[in-house]
Every structure is written in structure tokens, then in C-alpha cells.
Design a protein around this motif. Structure first.
Motif, PDB file in Angstrom:
ATOM      1  N   ARG A 110       3.081  -1.336 -12.130  1.00 11.07           N
ATOM      2  CA  ARG A 110       3.709  -1.881 -11.076  1.00 11.07           C
ATOM      3  C   ARG A 110       5.050  -1.080 -10.511  1.00 11.07           C
ATOM      4  O   ARG A 110       5.816  -0.759 -11.693  1.00 11.07           O
ATOM      5  CB  ARG A 110       4.336  -3.213 -11.590  1.00 11.07           C
ATOM      6  CG  ARG A 110       3.168  -4.267 -11.532  1.00 11.07           C
ATOM      7  CD  ARG A 110       3.422  -5.754 -12.352  1.00 11.07           C
ATOM      8  NE  ARG A 110       3.413  -5.327 -13.403  1.00 11.07           N
ATOM      9  CZ  ARG A 110       4.027  -6.335 -14.446  1.00 11.07           C
ATOM     10  NH1 ARG A 110       4.163  -7.538 -14.196  1.00 11.07           N
ATOM     11  NH2 ARG A 110       4.257  -5.934 -15.730  1.00 11.07           N
ATOM     12  N   THR A 111       5.074  -0.803  -9.376  1.00 18.03           N
ATOM     13  CA  THR A 111       6.183   0.008  -8.864  1.00 18.03           C
ATOM     14  C   THR A 111       6.528  -0.197  -7.467  1.00 18.03           C
ATOM     15  O   THR A 111       5.359  -0.244  -6.539  1.00 18.03           O
ATOM     16  CB  THR A 111       6.152   1.608  -9.241  1.00 18.03           C
ATOM     17  OG1 THR A 111       7.135   2.327  -8.732  1.00 18.03           O
ATOM     18  CG2 THR A 111       4.988   2.113  -8.616  1.00 18.03           C
ATOM     19  N   ARG A 112       7.616  -0.315  -6.820  1.00 16.18           N
ATOM     20  CA  ARG A 112       7.869  -0.216  -5.298  1.00 16.18           C
ATOM     21  C   ARG A 112       7.213  -1.192  -4.393  1.00 16.18           C
ATOM     22  O   ARG A 112       6.633  -1.218  -3.530  1.00 16.18           O
ATOM     23  CB  ARG A 112       7.516   1.102  -4.879  1.00 16.18           C
ATOM     24  CG  ARG A 112       8.431   2.137  -5.612  1.00 16.18           C
ATOM     25  CD  ARG A 112      10.119   1.947  -5.104  1.00 16.18           C
ATOM     26  NE  ARG A 112      10.483   2.604  -3.926  1.00 16.18           N
ATOM     27  CZ  ARG A 112      10.725   3.745  -3.638  1.00 16.18           C
ATOM     28  NH1 ARG A 112      10.771   4.498  -4.322  1.00 16.18           N
ATOM     29  NH2 ARG A 112      11.023   3.967  -2.265  1.00 16.18           N
ATOM     30  N   GLY A 113       6.880  -2.335  -5.202  1.00 11.11           N
ATOM     31  CA  GLY A 113       6.159  -3.455  -4.841  1.00 11.11           C
ATOM     32  C   GLY A 113       4.426  -3.511  -4.780  1.00 11.11           C
ATOM     33  O   GLY A 113       3.976  -4.429  -4.478  1.00 11.11           O
ATOM     34  N   ALA A 114       4.159  -2.510  -5.431  1.00  9.60           N
ATOM     35  CA  ALA A 114       2.649  -1.956  -5.635  1.00  9.60           C
ATOM     36  C   ALA A 114       2.139  -2.661  -7.296  1.00  9.60           C
ATOM     37  O   ALA A 114       2.999  -2.332  -8.063  1.00  9.60           O
ATOM     38  CB  ALA A 114       2.196  -0.807  -5.545  1.00  9.60           C
ATOM     39  N   HIS A 117       3.126   9.306  -3.007  1.00  7.43           N
ATOM     40  CA  HIS A 117       3.462   8.454  -4.195  1.00  7.43           C
ATOM     41  C   HIS A 117       2.375   8.331  -4.936  1.00  7.43           C
ATOM     42  O   HIS A 117       2.604   8.150  -6.277  1.00  7.43           O
ATOM     43  CB  HIS A 117       4.249   7.260  -3.453  1.00  7.43           C
ATOM     44  CG  HIS A 117       5.048   6.666  -4.461  1.00  7.43           C
ATOM     45  ND1 HIS A 117       6.284   7.210  -4.781  1.00  7.43           N
ATOM     46  CD2 HIS A 117       4.982   5.707  -5.306  1.00  7.43           C
ATOM     47  CE1 HIS A 117       6.991   6.356  -5.673  1.00  7.43           C
ATOM     48  NE2 HIS A 117       6.012   5.380  -6.085  1.00  7.43           N
ATOM     49  N   LEU A 118       1.118   7.838  -4.586  1.00  5.98           N
ATOM     50  CA  LEU A 118       0.191   7.658  -5.390  1.00  5.98           C
ATOM     51  C   LEU A 118      -0.142   8.937  -6.069  1.00  5.98           C
ATOM     52  O   LEU A 118      -0.599   8.695  -7.564  1.00  5.98           O
ATOM     53  CB  LEU A 118      -1.332   7.119  -4.680  1.00  5.98           C
ATOM     54  CG  LEU A 118      -1.217   5.897  -3.994  1.00  5.98           C
ATOM     55  CD1 LEU A 118      -2.243   5.449  -3.012  1.00  5.98           C
ATOM     56  CD2 LEU A 118      -1.074   4.675  -5.049  1.00  5.98           C
ATOM     57  N   ALA A 142       0.910  -1.247   0.107  1.00  3.27           N
ATOM     58  CA  ALA A 142       0.013  -0.061   0.157  1.00  3.27           C
ATOM     59  C   ALA A 142       0.901   1.370   0.082  1.00  3.27           C
ATOM     60  O   ALA A 142       1.522   1.753   1.002  1.00  3.27           O
ATOM     61  CB  ALA A 142      -0.907   0.151   1.287  1.00  3.27           C
ATOM     62  N   LEU A 143       1.009   1.973  -1.145  1.00  2.00           N
ATOM     63  CA  LEU A 143       1.976   2.912  -1.138  1.00  2.00           C
ATOM     64  C   LEU A 143       1.353   4.182  -0.452  1.00  2.00           C
ATOM     65  O   LEU A 143      -0.031   4.457  -0.617  1.00  2.00           O
ATOM     66  CB  LEU A 143       1.976   3.361  -2.842  1.00  2.00           C
ATOM     67  CG  LEU A 143       2.826   2.243  -3.484  1.00  2.00           C
ATOM     68  CD1 LEU A 143       2.795   2.480  -4.957  1.00  2.00           C
ATOM     69  CD2 LEU A 143       4.139   2.024  -3.093  1.00  2.00           C
ATOM     70  N   VAL A 165       8.625  13.569 -11.805  1.00  2.00           N
ATOM     71  CA  VAL A 165       7.669  13.982 -11.595  1.00  2.00           C
ATOM     72  C   VAL A 165       7.963  15.173 -10.202  1.00  2.00           C
ATOM     73  O   VAL A 165       8.358  14.990  -9.434  1.00  2.00           O
ATOM     74  CB  VAL A 165       6.464  13.145 -10.921  1.00  2.00           C
ATOM     75  CG1 VAL A 165       5.128  13.916 -10.495  1.00  2.00           C
ATOM     76  CG2 VAL A 165       5.947  12.166 -11.702  1.00  2.00           C
ATOM     77  N   SER A 166       7.858  16.580 -11.002  1.00  2.00           N
ATOM     78  CA  SER A 166       8.435  17.528 -10.162  1.00  2.00           C
ATOM     79  C   SER A 166       9.835  17.150  -9.408  1.00  2.00           C
ATOM     80  O   SER A 166      10.076  17.464  -8.356  1.00  2.00           O
ATOM     81  CB  SER A 166       7.271  17.906  -8.760  1.00  2.00           C
ATOM     82  OG  SER A 166       5.945  18.112  -9.137  1.00  2.00           O
ATOM     83  N   GLY A 167      10.539  16.836 -10.447  1.00  2.00           N
ATOM     84  CA  GLY A 167      11.906  16.696 -10.352  1.00  2.00           C
ATOM     85  C   GLY A 167      12.181  15.272  -9.669  1.00  2.00           C
ATOM     86  O   GLY A 167      13.668  14.887  -9.799  1.00  2.00           O
TER      87      GLY A 167
END
Length: 672
Positions: free
Chosen positions: A572-576, A470-471, A465-466, A553-555
Motif C-alpha cells: 500500500r502506497t500513495r493511495g494504491a 511508479h509501478l 491507478a499509479l 530506488v535509483s535515489g
């Protein structure tokens, strides 16, 4: 120096040995079973010899077949890798009798250290601290229960000839000893051809830390620091690092000196590893000695600049070590994540099949012998390729992803980025879980024990659950990608009108229960995405069809694996693993009114959770089973998996029996 060596192994370790041999100008010979006819190690070697059927006990661990390959090719030496015949003294003896060098320690050292019971006795005599336990062999489960009661629970059941987590069980009471003893014996017999067992006290709150040693045939030896291997599942290492975030210099020195004392006591020559259990007060206890190259050796190479395979070859040739203990310097930090063919969403059960996509992150220049790295490093030791097959016959590990950086924090961040950029499709794999570990607060703080996975993921792994921030960045990135995809779609050739359809600026992005209303203003270099009054600048070279997106995203750069789904993307990113829908405001309004599709009811079925072979069915039709009762045993990738009842029920039909090969979700039992 040797002109030709044979590698008596397969997969990533065979490929890794071949790389060093090629750099040294040595010709290489690969061996392969029917299942590995098109394997990467076969293609990399100068020569290859077929040695039999897929089953390891009919090919890779049959000494006569390996010796035949040696004779056919005229190899002067053999590197055994790890597993298989690497710690088999009969193999070392057969090579010596044939006048072929064994790239490993002498037979006597293998015999002394390869048997865990004998090795503990020698360790005690050499002044090495050891764990309390029963040093004799155990004949049956009744004797195991008696001994366990004397030692005190919890206990560790271990195969004397074991390794790699095979033939090991933790037992907390008599019932677990009885059940685990037989399962461990079966695994040991299948994997090593030796079902002898012993028992030792299980140290609670332990850390698994090991010392790498390197000795020559002339009495010289060094220790090359330690590796932290506490992130384990079912006694199988998952994440390793070097050095350990827990040890101080005094403890490191003491562990290293004791390791060398043990090595000298058995006349050790080659690379080897002495494993210890370390408690919270830095008291350490000898666990075992592995008389071979370890799976996790790359992290030691990255922080020392020492090519362990090269020195194993040189030691086997009779050369003297070219450096001493004072020359060993630990530089920076290295991480290793083991990529396994297993499905973390199904309890980490093995997964087999074809790699329809296999794109590791780009490797960067790493060490030269004797020189430690000076820039961030990505290294991937692998034995597979895109289009290749993951077989049910061998260990599920398909790659070892490593990162190096000057600090531990930077090495972790490098690993996060590398995991996000690692593309694997066609099989279940543990990349999401590895990402979850890298972001876990306890791991980041270096506060972990061998119980980390059991304690932090008690209900298994169900994704990540990010955080909301991050979402929000993902939502902005997906809105920008969707706009690009829509513009591309309006320009498809063959349209009847002469005007491009105007692409809207307002989109609603949803991810499960999360909803983000976005507005986009684009220019030539990117897009400004407004969410809740905040402007997020998105810049990327992504184009529709790309399966990997790197978006600033914003640097801040985020790495996304991108799959197309109806009205959006699978991200899919960072385990999500996210289903991201990008809709117009009207589409989002209507979508909210759609009924949710419910999954089918399988509560009255026992489904096979992995491709495998039925070993036993523990019930018959008409049996009343209770929650937690063993129903069947499935073997896959050399491990026995016990399937248990989730609730009380009556067995009304048995659809599979011993010897049957099943696919995922094949029905084994049906309940009333």
C-alpha cells in the motif's frame, strides 16, 4: 493563572488541550463515558471522572454531569473543546453561576453566533457580506419546499444549532428538499438536541475559507490569517490548509477586518472562527461563526507560531493579548489531513473495531510560542492508541495529521510521505483517499471548490491507478525484498542439509495486469534490479517481518506498507492497494493458466454496509421497489445513512427491523 482545569470533551481535542495545560503547569481533569474508560485522554490527565453511559446525550452533553465533575475535582475553569457543549450558552451560564471560568466566549456571544439565523442578522448589521436565504425557522417539509422555490435551487438545508456537517443537506429539487429536511432535522435533534432548521441559497463553485480570530476581554482583537477548507465530503471537512492558495492580501485583509467587526459587535472574547463562502471572483459571503476552537486550528498555529489553546486559557483568566495585528506574520505553509474511521471503498461508510496496529509517522519538533517553524514539521493530533477501540457512538475522526514546510509544494510532499508512513490496521480508514487528494492535479494547482470530491470522484473511491514509472519502482523494490525474504527462509534453523539453497536471480513481478520481468545482482549495500534493460538500484534496511519499508530506488525514496501474502506482498502506497506477486519464471507461467475466482453474487440482497443501528425500514415484504428507492436507514457515528435499491426488484424477506444492531454485510432485505 488557573491551577486546575477540566476538559469537557474526549478524543484528540481533549488530548490536545491537556498537552498545552501541562506545558503551562496547569493540572487537568478528564471526563469519560463507559465507552471511554480506557481512552488516551483519560490516561493523560491528572484526574478523571466517570460521567455516564456511552451515548453522548447521557454523558458528554449532560450539563449536570459535567458540573458534578467540576465540583468533585475543584476545577477552576473548563475548556469545552469543540462539539458537545462547546457552543451551549446554558453550559457557560451554569459555569458562571458556580464561579467557574469558561474557557470560551461570553454567553451572549455564544447565543448570538451559535444560532445561525440570529448570527446572519447581526453580521448584516455589522457590515459583513451574507448569503441570500430565509432567516426564519421552517416548521415542516411543505414550508421548506415553498421557501426553496422562492430562493431558487440549489438550496442548503441547515440545522440552526448545527456544526461539523451534521444536519446539513444540499437540495436540487423539491423531492430532495422533502427527503433531506426530515433527515437533517433528525440528525440535528440527535447531535445537538435542537431540530430547528433554516434554508439559504447554495453558492455554486464555492470555496470554503475561514478566518481565525482571537480577542481578549479588554476590547483587543487580532485575525490570524485564513484556512482553506474546500476539500469536503457531505459538508464535512477532510483536508485543510493555511494560508489559502486562492486569496490575495487585499481579500485576506478585508475578510479579517470584517471578522473582527463581527466579533466586536457581540463582545467576543476567546478564539473563534468566522467562516465564509468565496466565489471565483473572490467575492466572499458570511457563512457562520464558530464560537469555539476549530478542528483545523493546528494549521494556523503552524504558520503563526501562536498556541491558540494557551491564549484561550489566558483570555479566560483575564489577561490582555500579548501581541497586536502588526505582530501577526504568516510563515510557510501547513496542511492538515483528517484521518477518519471510515471505509473509502464502501462509499466512506463508518468503520468501527479495534486498532490492531496504530503507528503514526514520527512527529518532529514544531513551534514554540511566538516562534514560527524553521524546518519541515510533522504533527499528529490524536486521541487513540494501538489496541484501543473505535466506538460507534462518536465522531469517526481519530487523528489530524499535519505537515509544515516553507512552501505549499513542500508541505504537500511532506504530507505524501507522512501518509505513506502512517500505519493503521483493524478498521477501515481513509488514508488511501487522502493520498489520492495529495496527488490530484487540481489540488496540487490549488484549483478546488467544495464540490471537489463530488466532481473528481463521482463514482466514489476505488483506489489509485499509479503511473507505470511508479509501478516499475515498486516492482524493483518488491523483487529486492523477495530476494531478502528468500535468503532468510533458506537459513531457518533446523534444516537437515548443511548447505544453503541457492536463491535465483530472475523473478517475474505481477500487479494485476502489469508484468515486469526482473533480474537481480546483489551486493552488501543493496541490489541492482534490471527491468526492460533499465537498472534500478535498490537500497534499504528492510528485513522480513517489517511492515513498513523505506526503499531508495535509483535515489528516490518510496515508502511502502508491506504485508505478506502467498508468493509476494500486499503493498500500500500513495493511495494504491496492490497484490504484488513475485514468482520464478516457471511459477509465473503456470499461474497464468489458473482460473480466476469469482466473487459471490449478492445482487439479490441488501447488505448492511457498516456497523450500525437500523432506524427505519421503508418497505414491507411483497413491495416492488424501483432503482434509487429508499429501502432502509442505518445510523452510525451520529449520521443517518439512507440505503437505496440498485435496481428494480420484489422484497421477499425482511431480516432486520428498527432498533437492531447490525455488523458489516449482515443481510437486511432479500429480493426475488
Amino acid at each position: 493563572m488557573f491551577k486546575k482545569i477540566l476538559i469537557a470533551n474526549r478524543g484528540e481535542i481533549a488530548c490536545r488541550v491537556i498537552k498545552t495545560a501541562q506545558r503551562m503547569g496547569i493540572k487537568t481533569v478528564a471526563v469519560y463515558s463507559d465507552a471511554d474508560r480506557n481512552a488516551l485522554h483519560v490516561n493523560m490527565a491528572d484526574e478523571a471522572v466517570h460521567i455516564g453511559p456511552p451515548q453522548a446525550n447521557q454523558s458528554y452533553i449532560v450539563i449536570d454531569r459535567i458540573m458534578d465533575a467540576v465540583r468533585q475535582t475543584g476545577a477552576e475553569a473548563v475548556h469545552p473543546g469543540y462539539g458537545f457543549l462547546s457552543e451551549n450558552p446554558k453550559f457557560a451560564e451554569a459555569l458562571k453561576a458556580a464561579g467557574v471560568a469558561f474557557i470560551g466566549p461570553p454567553k451572549g456571544a455564544i447565543e448570538a453566533m451559535g444560532d445561525k439565523i440570529t448570527s446572519k442578522k447581526i453580521a448584516q448589521e455589522a457590515g459583513v457580506s451574507t448569503v441570500p436565504g430565509h432567516m426564519g425557522l421552517i416548521e415542516d417539509a411543505d414550508e421548506a419546499i415553498k421557501i426553496s422555490g422562492q430562493i431558487g435551487y440549489p438550496v442548503m438545508l441547515k440545522a440552526s444549532a448545527g456544526g461539523g456537517g451534521k444536519g446539513m443537506r444540499i437540495a436540487w429539487d423539491e423531492s430532495e428538499v422533502r427527503e433531506g429536511f426530515q433527515a437533517s432535522k433528525n440528525e440535528a435533534a440527535s447531535s445537538f438536541g435542537d431540530d430547528r432548521m433554516f434554508i439559504e441559497k447554495f453558492v455554486t463553485q464555492p470555496r470554503h475559507i475561514e478566518i481565525q480570530i482571537l480577542c481578549d476581554q479588554h476590547g483587543n482583537g487580532v485575525y490570524l490569517g485564513e484556512r482553506e477548507c474546500s476539500i469536503q465530503r457531505r459538508n464535512q471537512k477532510v483536508v485543510e490548509e493555511a494560508p489559502s492558495p486562492f486569496l490575495d492580501e487585499a481579500t485576506r485583509k478585508s475578510m479579517g477586518e470584517q471578522s473582527l467587526a463581527l466579533a466586536h459587535a457581540v463582545g467576543y472574547a476567546s478564539a473563534g472562527t468566522v467562516e465564509f463562502i468565496v466565489d471565483g471572483d473572490r467575492n466572499f459571503y458570511f457563512l457562520e461563526m464558530n464560537t469555539r476552537l476549530q478542528v483545523e486550528h493546528p494549521v494556523t498555529e503552524l504558520i503563526t507560531g501562536v498556541d491558540l489553546v494557551e491564549h484561550m486559557i489566558r483570555v479566560a483568566y483575564g489577561e490582555t493579548l500579548s501581541f497586536g495585528q502588526d505582530d501577526v506574520k504568516l510563515n510557510g505553509w501547513a496542511m492538515e489531513s483528517r484521518l477518519y474511521a471510515e471505509d473509502p471503498y464502501r462509499g466512506f461508510l463508518p468503520s468501527i473495531g479495534r486498532l490492531t496496529r496504530y503507528r503514526p509517522p514520527l512527529e518532529t519538533p514544531e513551534y514554540q510560542p511566538g516562534v514560527t517553524p524553521s524546518a519541515p514539521v510533522v504533527r499528529n493530533d490524536t486521541g487513540v492508541f494501538e489496541g484501543g477501540e473505535i466506538s460507534m457512538y462518536y465522531d469517526p475522526m481519530i487523528a489530524k495529521l499535519c505537515t509544515w514546510a516553507p512552501t505549499r509544494g513542500d508541505a504537500i510532499q511532506g504530507m505524501r510521505d507522512a501518509l505513506d508512513g502512517f500505519e493503521v490496521e483493524g478498521i477501515g480508514h481513509n488514508l488511501p483517499f487522502l493520498s489520492a487528494v495529495m496527488d490530484h492535479p487540481k489540488f496540487i494547482a490549488g484549483e478546488m471548490t467544495t464540490a471537489f470530491i463530488a466532481e473528481e470522484f463521482p463514482d466514489g473511491f476505488n483506489g489509485v491507478a499509479l503511473p507505470e514509472l511508479h509501478l516499475k519502482r515498486i516492482a524493483a523494490a518488491c523483487a529486492a525484498m523477495h530476494r531478502i525474504a528468500e535468503i532468510r527462509r533458506t537459513r531457518v534453523s533446523g534444516r537437515m542439509d548443511n548447505h544453503e539453497r541457492v536463491v535465483g536471480t530472475d523473478w517475474v513481478v505481477t500487479m494485476g495486469e502489469h508484468r515486469f520481468e526482473t533480474s537481480i545482482v546483489a551486493d552488501r549495500d543493496g541490489a541492482d534490479v534490471t527491468i526492460d534493460g533499465e537498472i534500478l538500484r535498490c537500497e534499504s534496511a528492510w528485513t522480513p517481518g517489517d511492515q513498513l519499508a523505506r526503499i531508495a530506488v535509483s535515489g528516490e525514496v518510496i515508502v511502502l506498507k508491506v504485508g505478506k501474502i502467498t508468493q509476494g506482498f500486499r503493498i500500500r502506497t500513495r493511495g494504491a492497494d496492490l497484490q504484488v506477486k513475485v514468482r520464478t519464471p516457471r511459477q509465473a507461467e503456470l499461474a497464468a493458466l489458473m482460473p480466476e475466482k469469482l466473487p459471490p453474487d449478492t445482487s439479490k440482497l441488501l447488505l448492511c454496509p457498516m456497523p450500525g443501528l437500523i432506524v427505519r425500514v421503508e418497505v414491507v415484504e411483497g413491495d416492488v421497489v424501483q432503482e434509487g428507492q429508499a429501502l432502509a436507514v442505518v445510523e452510525a457515528m451520529k449520521m443517518e445513512n439512507i440505503l437505496r435499491a440498485e435496481k428494480r426488484g420484489i422484497v421477499i424477506k425482511i431480516n432486520a427491523g428498527p432498533g437492531d444492531s447490525l455488523a458489516v454485510d449482515d443481510i437486511i432485505l432479500e429480493f426475488e
